[in-house]
Scaffold this motif. Structure first.
Motif, PDB file in Angstrom:
ATOM      1  N   UNK A 675      51.622  48.823  28.961  1.00 22.38           N
ATOM      2  CA  UNK A 675      51.686  47.309  29.058  1.00 22.38           C
ATOM      3  C   UNK A 675      50.785  47.001  30.270  1.00 22.38           C
ATOM      4  N   UNK A 676      50.021  45.903  30.230  1.00 22.00           N
ATOM      5  CA  UNK A 676      49.324  45.559  31.419  1.00 22.00           C
ATOM      6  C   UNK A 676      49.583  43.971  31.230  1.00 22.00           C
ATOM      7  N   UNK A 677      49.432  43.459  32.638  1.00 20.02           N
ATOM      8  CA  UNK A 677      49.450  41.955  32.550  1.00 20.02           C
ATOM      9  C   UNK A 677      48.146  41.497  33.285  1.00 20.02           C
ATOM     10  N   UNK A 678      47.292  40.985  32.224  1.00 17.65           N
ATOM     11  CA  UNK A 678      46.177  40.274  32.658  1.00 17.65           C
ATOM     12  C   UNK A 678      45.871  39.270  33.816  1.00 17.65           C
ATOM     13  N   UNK A 679      47.083  38.525  33.958  1.00 16.65           N
ATOM     14  CA  UNK A 679      46.879  37.430  34.752  1.00 16.65           C
ATOM     15  C   UNK A 679      47.038  38.191  36.275  1.00 16.65           C
ATOM     16  N   UNK A 680      48.027  39.293  36.445  1.00 12.66           N
ATOM     17  CA  UNK A 680      47.903  40.085  37.814  1.00 12.66           C
ATOM     18  C   UNK A 680      46.618  40.586  37.860  1.00 12.66           C
ATOM     19  N   UNK A 681      46.172  41.252  36.857  1.00 10.53           N
ATOM     20  CA  UNK A 681      44.934  41.910  37.261  1.00 10.53           C
ATOM     21  C   UNK A 681      43.759  40.902  37.631  1.00 10.53           C
ATOM     22  N   UNK A 682      43.647  39.825  36.828  1.00  6.64           N
ATOM     23  CA  UNK A 682      42.558  38.916  37.168  1.00  6.64           C
ATOM     24  C   UNK A 682      42.972  38.343  38.628  1.00  6.64           C
ATOM     25  N   UNK A 683      44.264  38.047  39.070  1.00  4.39           N
ATOM     26  CA  UNK A 683      44.666  37.541  40.287  1.00  4.39           C
ATOM     27  C   UNK A 683      44.283  38.622  41.533  1.00  4.39           C
ATOM     28  N   UNK A 684      44.293  39.802  41.064  1.00  2.00           N
ATOM     29  CA  UNK A 684      43.992  41.206  41.931  1.00  2.00           C
ATOM     30  C   UNK A 684      42.380  41.013  41.970  1.00  2.00           C
ATOM     31  N   UNK A 685      41.716  40.580  40.887  1.00  3.07           N
ATOM     32  CA  UNK A 685      40.151  40.684  41.007  1.00  3.07           C
ATOM     33  C   UNK A 685      39.804  39.385  41.916  1.00  3.07           C
ATOM     34  N   UNK A 686      40.614  38.358  41.812  1.00  5.99           N
ATOM     35  CA  UNK A 686      40.184  37.095  42.666  1.00  5.99           C
ATOM     36  C   UNK A 686      40.489  37.383  43.947  1.00  5.99           C
ATOM     37  N   UNK A 687      41.427  38.214  44.606  1.00  2.00           N
ATOM     38  CA  UNK A 687      41.605  38.206  45.716  1.00  2.00           C
ATOM     39  C   UNK A 687      40.691  39.207  46.470  1.00  2.00           C
ATOM     40  N   UNK A 688      40.242  40.427  45.420  1.00  2.00           N
ATOM     41  CA  UNK A 688      39.049  41.101  45.945  1.00  2.00           C
ATOM     42  C   UNK A 688      37.905  40.635  46.123  1.00  2.00           C
ATOM     43  N   UNK A 689      37.500  39.477  45.174  1.00  2.00           N
ATOM     44  CA  UNK A 689      36.287  38.822  45.381  1.00  2.00           C
ATOM     45  C   UNK A 689      36.284  37.885  46.556  1.00  2.00           C
ATOM     46  N   UNK A 690      37.603  37.312  46.902  1.00  2.00           N
ATOM     47  CA  UNK A 690      37.789  36.567  48.116  1.00  2.00           C
ATOM     48  C   UNK A 690      37.331  37.316  49.283  1.00  2.00           C
ATOM     49  N   UNK A 691      38.086  38.529  49.570  1.00  2.00           N
ATOM     50  CA  UNK A 691      37.717  39.332  50.347  1.00  2.00           C
ATOM     51  C   UNK A 691      36.524  39.710  50.661  1.00  2.00           C
ATOM     52  N   UNK A 692      35.724  39.933  49.548  1.00  3.18           N
ATOM     53  CA  UNK A 692      34.057  40.467  49.570  1.00  3.18           C
ATOM     54  C   UNK A 692      33.415  39.342  49.841  1.00  3.18           C
ATOM     55  N   UNK A 693      33.788  38.123  49.533  1.00  5.09           N
ATOM     56  CA  UNK A 693      33.064  36.928  50.304  1.00  5.09           C
ATOM     57  C   UNK A 693      33.292  36.729  51.671  1.00  5.09           C
ATOM     58  N   UNK A 694      34.654  37.031  52.059  1.00  5.05           N
ATOM     59  CA  UNK A 694      34.979  36.840  53.406  1.00  5.05           C
ATOM     60  C   UNK A 694      34.047  38.028  54.027  1.00  5.05           C
ATOM     61  N   UNK A 695      33.907  39.120  53.777  1.00  8.16           N
ATOM     62  CA  UNK A 695      33.123  40.301  54.320  1.00  8.16           C
ATOM     63  C   UNK A 695      31.648  39.862  54.500  1.00  8.16           C
ATOM     64  N   UNK A 696      31.411  39.397  53.261  1.00  5.66           N
ATOM     65  CA  UNK A 696      29.753  39.109  53.289  1.00  5.66           C
ATOM     66  C   UNK A 696      29.582  37.953  54.316  1.00  5.66           C
ATOM     67  N   UNK A 697      30.584  36.938  54.380  1.00  4.32           N
ATOM     68  CA  UNK A 697      30.274  35.822  55.532  1.00  4.32           C
ATOM     69  C   UNK A 697      30.314  36.298  56.583  1.00  4.32           C
ATOM     70  N   UNK A 698      31.280  37.309  57.070  1.00  5.37           N
ATOM     71  CA  UNK A 698      31.260  37.800  58.568  1.00  5.37           C
ATOM     72  C   UNK A 698      29.975  38.538  58.740  1.00  5.37           C
ATOM     73  N   UNK A 699      29.418  39.503  57.860  1.00  2.00           N
ATOM     74  CA  UNK A 699      28.103  39.967  58.007  1.00  2.00           C
ATOM     75  C   UNK A 699      27.169  39.188  58.296  1.00  2.00           C
ATOM     76  N   UNK A 700      26.938  37.972  57.632  1.00  2.58           N
ATOM     77  CA  UNK A 700      26.132  36.908  57.734  1.00  2.58           C
ATOM     78  C   UNK A 700      26.130  36.490  59.052  1.00  2.58           C
ATOM     79  N   UNK A 701      27.369  36.021  59.578  1.00  2.00           N
ATOM     80  CA  UNK A 701      27.587  35.332  60.669  1.00  2.00           C
ATOM     81  C   UNK A 701      26.993  36.454  61.890  1.00  2.00           C
ATOM     82  N   UNK A 702      27.553  37.547  61.733  1.00  5.08           N
ATOM     83  CA  UNK A 702      27.183  38.686  63.113  1.00  5.08           C
ATOM     84  C   UNK A 702      25.487  38.639  63.006  1.00  5.08           C
TER      85      UNK A 702
END
Length: 710
Positions: A675-702
């Motif tokens: 059994x899987x919990x789609x809410x947890x999986x989607x929350x994890x994807x949201x977190x990963x996307x936020x981290x990716x956005x933050x990384x992209x923003x850091x690279x852009x700022x540098x």
């Protein structure tokens, strides 16, 4: 965000006023569909004159088509017209289909010689098939749209009202189904027609057509109050494209020089984002579990075909109420209304108190097992029915029944010394079977008189041998019975023998048997089962009237008139075919078991699917669930066509065995499911996307800082 053409709609008791039109629309549509479907298999069998197997095959083909069309309806609504226009457009198609179905069942349409039988049955078949295709397109196409359109009417702060709406919506479905399944068989059982009176299929199909028209009108009236979400593209198309690209990309990189990926869907990562790929994996994981499920629906949907045909060979007399065979289908929705709250409020809590981990997949497994058990019960009932069915002569055989119309006992010897019977006054024998080639003559002895008679009977037929001893001689007469099967649809066959010296004119209800001469018999006429009819006989201007006994269902009787005056009458009933003796109530256990199976299978299956599906892909799983119903009906066609079983009980056992085997396979699959919990999986994807956005923003700022230093 989806654009909406309206703001807040008017409210009533805290609900959008528009949803009341939607609920009424759904009630009328479900009444139309289930009312038509309730009498459909009997229409095939008795009006179009198809046999049981062809009637069953076309019925399940139609149901399969109805459950395939929701995929098309969802695509049209989400990618082109939107839900509102899709419902309007396909409802018009639906109404036309129901109307054509009603017209196709009018026998007078091609009955040019007015004998009650259509002269060109091909016209009726063609119209029926066109109608069923239009109905399948209509009912299937709007199925995924109406409930979703109702959900669109609520604001984000009306979650509680939206939940109650879906409960009311589901109740309207069951109410429409239950009421129509009671009413349309009653309408079918009536007689109507312009030139000759027949079973009233035009009315049985016409009322559902009228309800569908009402459904359409009600839906249009509420048009100004609806929120109409513009089509935003269909998630199913994106899923299919993602899967297709992954397969194509994997095939392109099938060489060993390319490293393997964790999952074959990961080969879609070059074109599609990670979120879509992960969500598609979750959906496919559930859809894989769906593979064994169609076998359940293969059994479940036979309520409207095989089980209804089984009921036609049973006794529907429930005291003061006569139940039609197609009305037995009402047992399912009645039990559903009772069983769902009982199971939720009593059975499941008791199981939980016993500390049994009754997971959703275990519930589905139990549902499949119970459905298998229901068909074992149906097989046992069928065995009892088969014991009561009369045996008719095979090729090279003749069956003879002896009726003694005289006052003296007669001894009848079938030569050469095949059999002898003693028949007392006004009594008759059962049908006796003889090899036609062996039977040469008949010898009759009554009192001090004897008579020998040479016999030359055609094979594979039933005959009645009438004997009457007078003061001068033994009078005999052979009657050709011309009945080679048990009366269908629970009807009774009635004929008369005139045991008077004068001719008599006989009428039963509105059926005239004409003038019957002395010691002659009328032809058989068919009458509806379970009723008493008024009989009128006229002899030498004197008329006697009396009411027949209740003949039951599926019988054949010979009524012998011995006396008929204005003040007196004397008749004797001779049973040619016994009525149905297995009561329809014996079907209730199989309906009960199957309804229990539906409660733990269907309700749990949808709940499990939604709990395991990503929030934006529940529609994909809904389409997959409906597809299992369609495939189940196709399985009926394949199994029933390939088995070639001559006994119906054996076919029931075959389906029960197949489902039991599939049940075991599903239990093994469920054991290994995680059994899987789609809410947890989607929350994890949201977190990963936020981290990716933050990384992209850091690279852009540098990069921006480096540029500014140059």
């Amino acid at each position: 965000m989806a654009a909406k053409s309206k703001g807040k709609s008017p409210r009533c008791f805290g609900y959008p006023l528009s949803i009341f039109f939607i609920v009424i629309n759904e009630f009328c549509e479900r009444f139309s569909y289930y009312g038509m479907r309730a009498v459909l298999v009997l229409y095939f069998k008795y009006f179009l004159q198809w046999d049981d197997n062809l009637s069953t095959a076309i019925y399940h083909t139609f149901v399969a088509l109805c459950y395939l069309m929701p995929i098309l309806g969802a695509l049209i609504a989400d990618s082109w017209l939107g839900k509102f226009k899709t419902i309007i457009s396909l409802s018009i198609v639906y109404t036309i289909g129901q109307s054509v179905m009603s017209v196709s069942s009018i026998s007078d349409l091609t009955d040019h010689n007015r004998d009650g039988i259509p002269d060109n049955i091909s016209v009726h078949i063609a119209l029926s098939m066109i109608a069923l295709i239009l109905i399948a397109l209509g009912t299937g196409g709007i199925k995924p749209c109406v409930s979703a359109f109702g959900g669109d009417q609520f604001e984000e702060d009306q979650e509680k009202q939206r939940t109650r709406f879906f409960s009311i919506f589901y109740l309207s479905i069951n109410a429409g189904s239950l009421i129509s399944t009671i009413i349309t068989p009653i309408l079918r059982a009536q007689t109507c027609g312009i030139h000759t009176k027949q079973r009233c299929y035009p009315l049985a199909f016409g009322v559902p057509a009228a309800l569908m028209a009402v459904s359409l009108v009600v839906f249009v009236i509420g048009s100004g109050m609806y929120k109409k979400v513009q089509p935003q593209g269909n998630i199913m198309i994106r899923v299919f494209k993602c899967i297709g690209f992954a397969i194509k990309n994997r095939f392109r990189h099938r060489s060993k020089e390319f490293p393997k990926r964790e999952h074959w869907l990961d080969w879609a990562s070059e074109k599609y984002d990670k979120r879509l790929i992960v969500q598609t994996k979750m959906v496919l994981k559930v859809l894989f579990l769906y593979i064994p499920l169609p076998m359940f629906w293969a059994l479940f949907d036979q309520q409207g075909s095989r089980w209804t045909l089984q009921a036609t060979t049973m006794d529907g007399n429930f005291g003061s109420v006569q139940i039609q065979p197609d009305q037995m289908q009402t047992v399912n929705p009645i039990l559903i209304i009772v069983m769902v709250p009982v199971v939720d409020a009593v059975i499941y809590p008791l199981i939980k108190k016993c500390k049994i981990n009754f997971t959703p997949l275990r519930k589905i497994t139990v549902g499949m097992f119970l459905a298998s058990l229901a068909f074992v019960a149906a097989a046992l009932v069928q065995v009892q029915i088969d014991k009561t069915l009369p045996v008719f002569p095979a090729a090279g055989q003749s069956q003879i029944k002896v009726i003694n119309l005289g006052t003296d006992t007669a001894i009848v010897q079938f030569e050469p010394q095949l059999r002898n019977v003693t028949v007392t006054s006004m009594e008759s024998t059962d049908y006796m079977t003889f090899e036609t080639s062996e039977l040469q003559s008949v010898s009759i002895t009554s009192g001090n008189k004897t008579k020998n008679e040479i016999t030359e009977l055609p094979g594979q037929n039933r005959h009645t041998f009438v004997i009457k001893t007078t003061a001068a001689e033994i009078v005999t007469k052979w009657l050709f019975d011309n009945v080679t099967s048990k009366p269908e649809e629970g009807n009774n066959l009635i004929r008369f023998i005139n045991n008077l010296p004068d001719d008599i004119n006989i009428t039963m209800e509105d059926v005239s048997f004409g003038i019957v001469t002395s010691l002659s018999a009328s032809n058989y006429a068919s009458f509806s089962g379970g009723r008493k009819d008024k009989i009128t006989a006229t002899r030498n201007s004197a008329t006697c009237s009396f009411t027949s006994k209740a003949f039951g269902f599926g019988s054949a009787y010979t009524i012998i008139i011995n006396e008929c005056t204005a003040d007196n009458y004397s008749i004797v009933y001779s049973e040619d075919i016994p009525p149905n003796t297995v009561h329809m109530a014996w079907q209730i256990p199989q309906y009960f078991i199957l309804t229990c199976a539906e409660v733990v299978f269907s309700v749990t299956g949808l709940e499990f699917s939604y709990s395991q599906a990503p929030s934006n892909m529940k529609a994909v799983l809904q389409a997959g669930w409906l597809l299992t119903v369609a495939v189940g009906n196709i399985i009926v066609l394949i199994v029933a066509g390939a088995s070639k079983l001559s006994e119906q009980w054996a076919e029931y056992v075959l389906f029960a065995a197949l489902l039991l085997a599939v049940c075991i396979i599903f239990a093994v699959m469920a054991y290994f499911y995680t059994y899987t919990d789609p809410t947890e999986v989607e929350a994890q994807l949201d977190e990963e996307e936020k981290e990716q956005v933050k990384k992209d923003q850091d690279i852009y700022e540098k990069q921006a800082e480096a540029v500014s230093r140059m």
